[in-house]
Scaffold this motif. Structure first.
Motif, PDB file in Angstrom:
ATOM      1  N   ASP A 132       0.561  -1.573   0.262  1.00 52.21           N
ATOM      2  CA  ASP A 132      -0.300   0.465   0.568  1.00 52.21           C
ATOM      3  C   ASP A 132       0.307   1.294  -0.015  1.00 52.21           C
ATOM      4  O   ASP A 132       0.314   1.778  -0.701  1.00 52.21           O
ATOM      5  CB  ASP A 132      -0.925  -0.146   1.236  1.00 52.21           C
ATOM      6  CG  ASP A 132      -1.636  -1.038   1.046  1.00 52.21           C
ATOM      7  OD1 ASP A 132      -2.728  -1.524  -0.156  1.00 52.21           O
ATOM      8  OD2 ASP A 132      -2.664  -1.262   2.103  1.00 52.21           O
ATOM      9  N   PHE A 133       2.126   1.391   0.349  1.00 52.66           N
ATOM     10  CA  PHE A 133       2.910   3.019   1.036  1.00 52.66           C
ATOM     11  C   PHE A 133       3.462   2.034  -1.070  1.00 52.66           C
ATOM     12  O   PHE A 133       3.411   3.904  -0.781  1.00 52.66           O
ATOM     13  CB  PHE A 133       4.626   2.294   1.652  1.00 52.66           C
ATOM     14  CG  PHE A 133       4.865   3.340   1.655  1.00 52.66           C
ATOM     15  CD1 PHE A 133       4.343   4.476   1.791  1.00 52.66           C
ATOM     16  CD2 PHE A 133       5.882   3.300   1.242  1.00 52.66           C
ATOM     17  CE1 PHE A 133       4.878   5.429   2.546  1.00 52.66           C
ATOM     18  CE2 PHE A 133       6.920   4.222   1.285  1.00 52.66           C
ATOM     19  CZ  PHE A 133       7.422   5.373   0.814  1.00 52.66           C
ATOM     20  N   ALA A 134       3.846   1.789  -0.935  1.00 50.17           N
ATOM     21  CA  ALA A 134       4.195   1.875  -2.240  1.00 50.17           C
ATOM     22  C   ALA A 134       3.818   1.666  -3.852  1.00 50.17           C
ATOM     23  O   ALA A 134       3.984   2.791  -3.911  1.00 50.17           O
ATOM     24  CB  ALA A 134       5.364  -0.283  -3.227  1.00 50.17           C
ATOM     25  N   ARG A 135       2.133   1.762  -3.321  1.00 51.84           N
ATOM     26  CA  ARG A 135       1.425   2.395  -4.458  1.00 51.84           C
ATOM     27  C   ARG A 135       1.013   3.847  -4.274  1.00 51.84           C
ATOM     28  O   ARG A 135       1.237   4.700  -5.153  1.00 51.84           O
ATOM     29  CB  ARG A 135      -0.257   1.654  -4.089  1.00 51.84           C
ATOM     30  CG  ARG A 135       0.178   0.244  -4.505  1.00 51.84           C
ATOM     31  CD  ARG A 135      -1.647  -0.055  -5.542  1.00 51.84           C
ATOM     32  NE  ARG A 135      -2.551  -0.787  -3.493  1.00 51.84           N
ATOM     33  CZ  ARG A 135      -1.494  -1.734  -3.366  1.00 51.84           C
ATOM     34  NH1 ARG A 135      -0.939  -2.558  -3.975  1.00 51.84           N
ATOM     35  NH2 ARG A 135      -2.624  -2.247  -2.053  1.00 51.84           N
ATOM     36  N   ALA A 136       0.969   4.369  -3.104  1.00 51.10           N
ATOM     37  CA  ALA A 136       0.850   5.356  -2.881  1.00 51.10           C
ATOM     38  C   ALA A 136       1.918   6.055  -2.959  1.00 51.10           C
ATOM     39  O   ALA A 136       2.172   7.321  -3.675  1.00 51.10           O
ATOM     40  CB  ALA A 136       0.648   5.540  -1.064  1.00 51.10           C
TER      41      ALA A 136
END
Length: 186
Positions: free
Chosen positions: A168-172
């Motif tokens: 989720d952090f990578a996508r954001a």
């Protein structure tokens, strides 16, 4: 876990998405990580040249003057309290297991110096415990690696790769990077 590439200024200044880098949950907590990115962190095994006498000293001196100093980068990343506790526990447990392994090995050697059958048995037991403690320290090191993040700088020194991050952090972070790249004047 995932990898993401971010602009180095955003990572150094802490302008990354407000999601924990390890948990993917919203957080306002931050952690500053100092990572080795280039050069040599020290002379390593070259110090063994001291044992060669004057010739080894000259070679060591030449290596010391020609070796590149270590280069570090400090990045500020969103890190939740839970993720920080997990990282702290892994660090502490690794230190404890390493300390126990060293202490058991020293006690085993001391027991071997005594000349009785009981001390030899005690040395074997302590030696086995030292090996078990060392294996536990290695396993804690793996847990520590999983609890932390990897940081690497690209050749242009403009982009920073963060590995071991929550998807989720990578996508954001990728979405934030893409918005900045599309902005006028960039």
């Amino acid at each position: 876990m995932a990898d993401v590439t971010v602009f180095i200024d955003d990572a150094v200044r802490g302008r990354l998405p407000g999601l924990c880098i390890k948990e993917g949950i919203a957080t306002s907590d931050r952690l500053t990580v100092r990572e080795h990115v280039a050069g040599s962190a020290g002379l390593g095994a070259a110090w063994l040249l001291v044992l060669l006498g004057p010739l080894g000293w000259l070679i060591l001196l030449a290596i010391a003057f020609t070796h590149r100093p270590a280069e570090y980068v400090s990045v500020t990343v969103p890190f939740s309290e839970f993720a920080y506790r997990r990282l702290s526990v892994a660090r502490r447990m690794r230190r404890i297991w390493l300390g126990l392994a060293v202490a058991a090995a020293v006690l085993a050697l001391a027991a071997l110096s005594m000349a009785s059958l009981t001390s030899v048995v005690a040395a074997w037991v302590l030696g086995l415990f030292a090996v078990a403690a060392l294996v536990s320290a290695v396993l804690e090191g793996r847990r520590l690696t999983h609890a932390g993040i990897g940081v690497s700088l690209d050749a242009s020194r403009r982009w920073l790769s963060l590995s071991g991050v929550h998807p989720d952090f990578a996508r954001a972070a990728a979405a934030q990077r893409d918005r900045v790249d599309e902005a006028p004047g960039r």
